[in-house]
Motif scaffolding. Structure first.
Motif, PDB file in Angstrom:
ATOM      1  N   ILE A  24      -2.552  25.801 122.773  1.00 41.61           N
ATOM      2  CA  ILE A  24      -3.986  26.043 122.885  1.00 41.61           C
ATOM      3  C   ILE A  24      -4.408  26.984 121.751  1.00 41.61           C
ATOM      4  N   PRO A  25      -5.117  26.483 120.738  1.00 43.14           N
ATOM      5  CA  PRO A  25      -5.597  27.380 119.678  1.00 43.14           C
ATOM      6  C   PRO A  25      -6.690  28.298 120.217  1.00 43.14           C
ATOM      7  N   VAL A  26      -6.656  29.570 119.822  1.00 43.87           N
ATOM      8  CA  VAL A  26      -7.629  30.548 120.300  1.00 43.87           C
ATOM      9  C   VAL A  26      -8.127  31.377 119.131  1.00 43.87           C
ATOM     10  N   SER A  45      -0.461  36.070 123.123  1.00 42.80           N
ATOM     11  CA  SER A  45      -0.067  34.806 122.501  1.00 42.80           C
ATOM     12  C   SER A  45       1.428  34.676 122.228  1.00 42.80           C
ATOM     13  N   VAL A  80     -11.844  31.888 126.610  1.00 39.71           N
ATOM     14  CA  VAL A  80     -10.514  32.267 127.072  1.00 39.71           C
ATOM     15  C   VAL A  80     -10.620  33.693 127.603  1.00 39.71           C
ATOM     16  N   ILE A 127      -9.361  29.582 131.330  1.00 37.90           N
ATOM     17  CA  ILE A 127     -10.116  28.939 130.257  1.00 37.90           C
ATOM     18  C   ILE A 127     -11.259  28.181 130.912  1.00 37.90           C
ATOM     19  N   THR A 148     -11.394  28.668 122.691  1.00 38.10           N
ATOM     20  CA  THR A 148     -10.649  27.547 122.130  1.00 38.10           C
ATOM     21  C   THR A 148     -11.605  26.398 121.820  1.00 38.10           C
ATOM     22  N   PHE A 158      -0.478  29.992 123.457  1.00 38.48           N
ATOM     23  CA  PHE A 158      -1.727  30.314 122.777  1.00 38.48           C
ATOM     24  C   PHE A 158      -1.447  30.564 121.294  1.00 38.48           C
ATOM     25  N   PHE A 208     -11.578  27.520 113.848  1.00 39.25           N
ATOM     26  CA  PHE A 208     -12.262  27.199 115.096  1.00 39.25           C
ATOM     27  C   PHE A 208     -13.446  26.270 114.829  1.00 39.25           C
TER      28      PHE A 208
END
Length: 244
Positions: A108-110, A139, A181, A190, A205, A228, A236
């Motif tokens: 999960i990119p944050v 993360s 998040v 989330i 995210t 993460f 983003f």
């Protein structure tokens, strides 16, 4: 009704909930090992296809089973149903039972902080950490998806490093943006859609957590492991642009 483990301690308890559901209780704590037992039990019971059971919902430390009495035979009683469930679980948790299917790991990119994580500074101050330390602790270790709830596709993910201990906000927000998040009680939520929320938002995210047109409609499922991945604001925005 309960089943005892070989050592004599209670392994699970079957508790009636009205006339159309029951709950399998595996413990009273939020614990990853208990959570895994709930996921394993839910998967085994789905596979068993016990007549009359219409839905199986795992949670932190229990599994809800919804059933339709009209689908049972005339001689079927709650005790009979509980007995069938016990047989499935006894076989599932036997020492020589096959190992469960390995869980998925989902990245999960944050994007942390600034407009995407308006509570990051407050969380850092409360936990006596720097903002970079909060991001690192959040993360660096994969976390477990206990359950989906609150809203369609909304995951409860944990447990995080004790240094990130913080409760919920004293005043919930009425509008939390989709993709936010947020943390509280050593867990991450989330938010899949714009909704009220009382957790501390530390990032966002670009991924979609719930899409009713997809199959399955939820990105995450109970039993998954989440990693993460910190990304920049530019990454983003680029990821969001790719979706449109």
């Amino acid at each position: 009704m309960s089943c005892l483990s070989p050592e004599g301690s209670r392994a699970w308890e079957i508790v009636p909930q009205g006339d159309r559901s029951l709950v399998l209780v595996f413990g009273d704590e939020v614990d990853i090992e208990i959570g895994r037992r709930c996921i394993t039990a839910a998967a085994a019971l789905r596979g068993a296809r016990i007549k009359g059971i219409s839905d199986i919902v795992p949670t932190f430390n229990s599994v809800a089973l919804h059933y339709q009495p009209r689908l049972f035979g005339a001689s079927t009683s709650f005790r009979h149903l509980a007995g069938e469930i016990d047989k499935v679980l006894e076989q599932t948790f036997a020492q020589d039972a096959p190992a469960p299917t390995p869980a998925r790991q989902i990245d999960i990119p944050v994007c942390y902080g600034d407009v995407y994580g308006p509570d990051l500074a407050h969380v850092a101050q409360h936990c006596q950490l720097t903002q970079d330390e909060v991001m690192r602790l959040h993360s660096e270790t994969p976390a477990y998806v206990f359950m989906l709830g609150f809203a369609p596709g909304a995951p409860y993910i944990g447990m995080h490093d004790p240094r990130l201990a913080i409760g919920r906000r004293s005043t919930p927000r009425t509008d939390v943006p989709a993709g936010s998040v947020a943390i509280a009680n050593l867990q991450t939520m989330i938010y899949p859609n714009m909704s009220p929320g009382g957790w501390h938002i530390i990032g966002a995210t670009p991924l979609v957590l719930f899409d009713p047109l997809e199959d399955p409609p939820t990105l995450l499922a109970p039993g998954d492991t989440v990693r993460f991945i910190p990304i920049s604001a530019e990454e983003f925005l680029a990821a969001r642009h790719e979706r449109t």
